[in-house]
Design an enzyme around this catalytic site. Structure first.
Site, PDB file in Angstrom:
ATOM      1  N   SER A  91       0.810  -1.229   0.100  1.00  0.00           N
ATOM      2  CA  SER A  91      -0.216   0.064   0.156  1.00  0.00           C
ATOM      3  C   SER A  91       0.772   1.217  -0.089  1.00  0.00           C
ATOM      4  O   SER A  91       1.741   1.320  -0.779  1.00  0.00           O
ATOM      5  CB  SER A  91      -0.959  -0.209   1.286  1.00  0.00           C
ATOM      6  OG  SER A  91      -2.273   0.715   0.851  1.00  0.00           O
ATOM      7  N   ASP A 218      -9.917  -6.032  -4.152  1.00  0.00           N
ATOM      8  CA  ASP A 218      -9.130  -4.932  -3.432  1.00  0.00           C
ATOM      9  C   ASP A 218      -9.968  -3.680  -3.600  1.00  0.00           C
ATOM     10  O   ASP A 218     -10.044  -3.183  -4.947  1.00  0.00           O
ATOM     11  CB  ASP A 218      -7.858  -4.674  -3.610  1.00  0.00           C
ATOM     12  CG  ASP A 218      -7.047  -3.826  -2.787  1.00  0.00           C
ATOM     13  OD1 ASP A 218      -7.719  -3.001  -2.347  1.00  0.00           O
ATOM     14  OD2 ASP A 218      -5.526  -3.818  -2.939  1.00  0.00           O
ATOM     15  N   HIS A 246      -7.397  -5.854   0.271  1.00  0.00           N
ATOM     16  CA  HIS A 246      -6.242  -5.020   0.394  1.00  0.00           C
ATOM     17  C   HIS A 246      -5.074  -5.526   1.203  1.00  0.00           C
ATOM     18  O   HIS A 246      -3.884  -5.271   1.138  1.00  0.00           O
ATOM     19  CB  HIS A 246      -6.734  -3.693   0.942  1.00  0.00           C
ATOM     20  CG  HIS A 246      -5.699  -2.663   0.785  1.00  0.00           C
ATOM     21  ND1 HIS A 246      -4.979  -2.475  -0.517  1.00  0.00           N
ATOM     22  CD2 HIS A 246      -5.016  -1.967   1.471  1.00  0.00           C
ATOM     23  CE1 HIS A 246      -4.264  -1.293  -0.264  1.00  0.00           C
ATOM     24  NE2 HIS A 246      -4.039  -1.322   1.001  1.00  0.00           N
TER      25      HIS A 246
END
Length: 268
Positions: A91, A218, A246
């Site tokens: 991320s 996601d 995610h």
């Protein structure tokens, strides 16, 4: 004239032996988020998972920009004398990893991007992101009730049916309570990074072999972002995880560990 970032010493707890695997966590959390993955990886890699500045047990600092995180990471590589390393970012950590590649290239064997994106928010010609208003609203809410925002963000990382609500809540409590919360300055700077940073123009210059690991459910960094990375990075391979959200390394750590270990074993 821009001020050169001043690196700080990141808190880190290495484990295992072999090729270094450096794991960079995402917004608002700490290296503890990788606990399930570290357990699944076993002892075949030297796992190094630092806390980003202002997160976990790393010290806070007045500034926590992308450039600051890169400077801290470069200093960590130099302090630990890391070479032929596999750098993996998740991320926001994936953006830090991408931005650090030019300065770390001589020390890197490969790059892994977990649920990563070159640009987090939508823009002209870029629909593989969240609306900027979503991030702006998170920043406003974080100033009022940071604990609630962090908890809701964690809960939203999982796809419907990916994990039971009880398991998500238990894991959320474990990870969010086990480490100190991020400093307000670092958390807000991280949201600003997610709002503004655009690394699409840097991808063609990444010479290292890359693994793009992305869940096809996601909702935070849409699957199209992973496909874009795999298409634009010169030596990338995309591994899609069906039904994963995610944070697949939390719900499916063994599968993610196998992909990383296999990729690490293929590196020169």
């Amino acid at each position: 004239m821009p001020v050169e970032p001043s690196p700080i010493a990141l808190a880190v707890a290495p484990s295992g032996a072999g090729r270094p695997l450096v794991l960079l966590h995402g917004w608002g959390l700490s290296s503890l988020v990788f606990s399930p993955l570290r357990a699944a990886l076993g002892e075949g890699l030297r796992v190094i998972a630092p806390d980003l500045r202002g997160h976990g047990r790393s010290p806070a600092a007045p500034s926590a920009t992308l450039e600051d995180h890169v400077a801290d990471l470069v200093a960590l590589f130099e302090r630990l004398e890391l070479r032929e390393a596999l750098l993996a970012g998740w991320s926001l950590g994936a953006q830090v990893a991408l931005a650090a590649v030019p300065r770390l290239a001589p020390r890197l064997a490969g790059l892994a991007l977990l649920a990563g994106t070159p640009r987090f928010t939508r823009a002209e010609g870029w629909e593989c992101g969240l609306p900027a208003s979503t991030v702006e609203a998170m920043a406003l809410r974080f100033r009022r009730d940071p604990a609630r925002v962090l908890s809701r963000f964690f809960d939203g990382m999982f796809a419907p049916g990916e994990a039971s609500p009880e398991a998500v809540r238990r894991r959320s409590e474990e990870l969010l309570l086990a480490a100190p919360p991020p400093s307000e300055a670092a958390a807000l700077a991280g949201l600003d990074q997610l709002l503004r940073v655009d690394l699409r123009g840097d991808l063609a210059g990444v010479a290292a072999p890359a693994l793009v690991l992305h869940g096809d459910a996601d909702a935070v960094c849409p699957p199209g972002a992973g496909a874009y990375l795999a298409e634009r990075l010169p030596r990338a391979r995309l591994v899609r995880l069906a039904g994963a959200g995610h944070a697949p390394f939390v719900t499916r750590p063994a599968e993610c560990a196998r992909a990383l270990a296999r990729f690490a074993g293929e590196l020169p």
